[in-house]
Write an enzyme that holds these catalytic residues in place. Structure first.
Site, PDB file in Angstrom:
ATOM      1  NE  ARG A  37      -3.952  -1.970   2.022  1.00  0.00           N
ATOM      2  CZ  ARG A  37      -5.021  -2.115   2.719  1.00  0.00           C
ATOM      3  NH1 ARG A  37      -5.192  -1.448   3.915  1.00  0.00           N
ATOM      4  NH2 ARG A  37      -6.085  -2.964   2.345  1.00  0.00           N
ATOM      5  CE  LYS A 199     -22.856 -13.844   6.647  1.00  0.00           C
ATOM      6  NZ  LYS A 199     -23.381 -13.031   7.569  1.00  0.00           N
ATOM      7  N   GLY A 352      -9.641  -7.627  -0.725  1.00  0.00           N
ATOM      8  CA  GLY A 352      -8.437  -8.014   0.143  1.00  0.00           C
ATOM      9  C   GLY A 352      -8.201  -9.483  -0.250  1.00  0.00           C
ATOM     10  N   GLY A 375     -13.902  -2.207  -0.133  1.00  0.00           N
ATOM     11  CA  GLY A 375     -14.926  -1.603  -0.068  1.00  0.00           C
ATOM     12  C   GLY A 375     -15.157  -0.689  -1.403  1.00  0.00           C
TER      13      GLY A 375
HETATM   14  P1  AMP Z   1     -16.149 -11.662   1.583  1.00  0.00           P
HETATM   15  O1  AMP Z   1     -15.721 -10.861   2.368  1.00  0.00           O
HETATM   16  O2  AMP Z   1     -17.551 -11.538   1.492  1.00  0.00           O
HETATM   17  O3  AMP Z   1     -15.390 -11.827   0.248  1.00  0.00           O
HETATM   18  O4  AMP Z   1     -16.036 -13.213   1.900  1.00  0.00           O
HETATM   19  C1  AMP Z   1     -14.553 -13.625   2.304  1.00  0.00           C
HETATM   20  C2  AMP Z   1     -14.729 -14.987   3.060  1.00  0.00           C
HETATM   21  O5  AMP Z   1     -15.862 -15.897   2.699  1.00  0.00           O
HETATM   22  C3  AMP Z   1     -13.252 -15.682   2.996  1.00  0.00           C
HETATM   23  O6  AMP Z   1     -12.968 -15.643   4.463  1.00  0.00           O
HETATM   24  C4  AMP Z   1     -13.818 -17.177   2.879  1.00  0.00           C
HETATM   25  O7  AMP Z   1     -13.360 -18.217   4.156  1.00  0.00           O
HETATM   26  C5  AMP Z   1     -15.134 -17.239   2.941  1.00  0.00           C
HETATM   27  N1  AMP Z   1     -16.049 -18.496   2.327  1.00  0.00           N
HETATM   28  C6  AMP Z   1     -15.675 -18.667   0.981  1.00  0.00           C
HETATM   29  N2  AMP Z   1     -16.344 -19.848   0.625  1.00  0.00           N
HETATM   30  C7  AMP Z   1     -16.993 -20.219   1.936  1.00  0.00           C
HETATM   31  C8  AMP Z   1     -17.903 -21.347   1.931  1.00  0.00           C
HETATM   32  N3  AMP Z   1     -18.060 -22.257   1.080  1.00  0.00           N
HETATM   33  N4  AMP Z   1     -18.377 -21.383   3.237  1.00  0.00           N
HETATM   34  C9  AMP Z   1     -18.253 -20.425   4.134  1.00  0.00           C
HETATM   35  N5  AMP Z   1     -17.167 -19.446   3.958  1.00  0.00           N
HETATM   36  C10 AMP Z   1     -16.625 -19.204   2.859  1.00  0.00           C
END
Ligand code: AMP
Length: 397
Positions: A37, A199, A352, A375
């Site tokens: 960064r 999610k 990230g 973000g």
């Molecule tokens: P995000 O911040 O929404 O991009 O989510 C990233 C996180 O999603 C990472 O820490 C992953 O460990 C988690 N992740 C990816 N695939 C899965 C899964 N199948 N079940 C639970 N968590 C997940």
């Protein structure tokens, strides 16, 4: 981009306030774990120095919530900057007040002053007008090179611009916007978006916006299972947002209506518990056992996604395909890194986790552009304006 950039203004001999994102990750002993960064802002700093300007650097680090926290001092960043720039830097232990003014008044052309963590004052995140005025009073020209915080409305990126004549984009900001516009506003098609992560709820705005712009969407990660459940599959104990099932169905319908090809995994790696040492197996999505959790995409999905991306001319990717933090569930994400990095498309990666995955695979140099924003990148993908960018001076003013 209809905003003035650092190239549009005469900076020679002027005091230039540069907002950077020096919010570097620290290890347990408080050493800088990764200085990318800081390096990302060097082109702007070096340009100012080459042009004979006086450089005032400002950033936040962590979330001190308006209090002085020694472990979040930017002193450590100052020491790294000295090494990277091969020159002495004056570090002031505040970002406003008499001591800062004195340090700035004493500057000669080619000098660099680094201010202390902006968020030691709560007025920074409150976008306080008086605080913004004091920051602005230090300089003649404002340069925003902190893309990663451009989705925030803070004193050092929005308030300050009201009190200074020229507010312009630095080279990092220019690059971020240029690549984003190449991908989303005038893409060479087919344009494919890969979305992973935990999610549906946190990326719903992004998915909806992408469905109006892209040719293909590939879904991976935890959000897969809300879609699969909405389609009537048994997903065992996998991550599901039950309140998003209707939304997930609506997205699938919308994709069809918009003629966007929508890809979901066809198999996955399941585990008997959420643990790095869990018992695992690969199953088609039709055969996820009731008591098991799906934590990665499987090999057939990797083949499918590789085929779907074969003819893509532009690819945007955000979010891992599985729980890549654990080796047993990192294969899908690593395979996706390989597919994207060996593609002949314009490839843009943001967020990230995705950034970490690409670096861990040692493939970062094969990606056209890796965004420094999480973000902020998502907010652009949602089709929303970035306050830090909107606040800059319009071209022609
Ligand atoms: P995000 O911040 O929404 O991009 O989510 C990233 C996180 O999603 C990472 O820490 C992953 O460990 C988690 N992740 C990816 N695939 C899965 C899964 N199948 N079940 C639970 N968590 C997940």
């Amino acid at each position: 981009m209809n905003k003035l950039t650092i190239k549009d203004v005469n900076i020679k001999g002027k005091r230039i306030f540069i907002s950077g994102d020096f919010n570097v990750p620290l290890d347990k002993e408080n050493h800088i774990a990764d200085d990318s960064r800081i390096r990302a802002v060097l082109p702007t700093i070096n340009y100012c120095l080459d042009e004979g300007a006086k450089v005032i650097l400002a950033s936040h680090m962590g979330r001190p919530k308006g209090e002085y926290k020694p472990e979040l001092s930017l002193g450590i960043v100052g020491r790294r900057l000295e090494r990277l720039l091969h020159k002495k830097i004056a570090f002031v232990n505040d970002c406003i007040g008499d001591r800062v003014k004195q340090a700035v008044d004493a500057m000669r052309c080619g000098d660099v002053v680094l201010l202390e963590n902006l968020r030691f004052h709560k007025e920074e995140t409150e976008n306080d007008d008086n605080f913004s005025k004091q920051l602005a009073g230090l300089a003649d020209i404002y340069v925003n090179d902190a893309f990663a915080t451009a989705h925030r409305c803070h004193a050092s990126n929005v308030g300050i611009t009201k009190h200074i004549h020229y507010s312009v984009a630095g080279f990092l900001m220019i690059n971020e916007i240029k690549y984003f516009e190449r991908a989303m506003e005038s893409p060479v098609r087919p344009l494919a978006a890969i979305l992973g992560g935990a999610k549906v709820s946190s990326k719903i705005g992004v998915i909806e916006n992408l469905l109006t712009r892209v040719d293909k969407v590939i879904i991976g990660g935890g959000m897969t299972f809300t879609f699969l459940k909405a389609l009537g599959y048994e997903v065992g104990k996998s991550l599901v947002e039950d309140d998003m099932l209707e939304t997930a169905s609506r997205i699938i319908t919308l994709a069809k209506e918009n003629k966007v090809k929508f890809y979901l995994p066809v198999d996955c790696v399941v585990a008997d518990k959420f643990d790095a040492r869990a018992e695992t197996k690969k199953v088609p999505i039709q055969e996820i056992p009731k008591e098991w959790i799906a934590l990665d995409i499987g090999p057939a999905s990797i083949t499918l996604f590789a085929q779907a991306l074969e003819n893509a001319k532009t690819i945007i990717w955000n979010g891992p395909m599985g729980v890549f933090e654990m080796d047993a569930f990192s294969r899908g994400t690593m395979a996706m890194v390989n597919i994207v990095s060996s593609s002949y498309a314009l490839t843009i990666v943001g967020g990230g986790d995705t950034d970490v995955a690409v670096h861990r695979a040692g493939e970062s140099y094969k990606i056209s552009y890796i965004s420094t924003g999480g973000g902020a990148f998502l907010q652009l993908l949602e089709g929303k304006a970035l306050p830090g960018l909107t606040a800059l001076t319009d071209k022609g003013k």
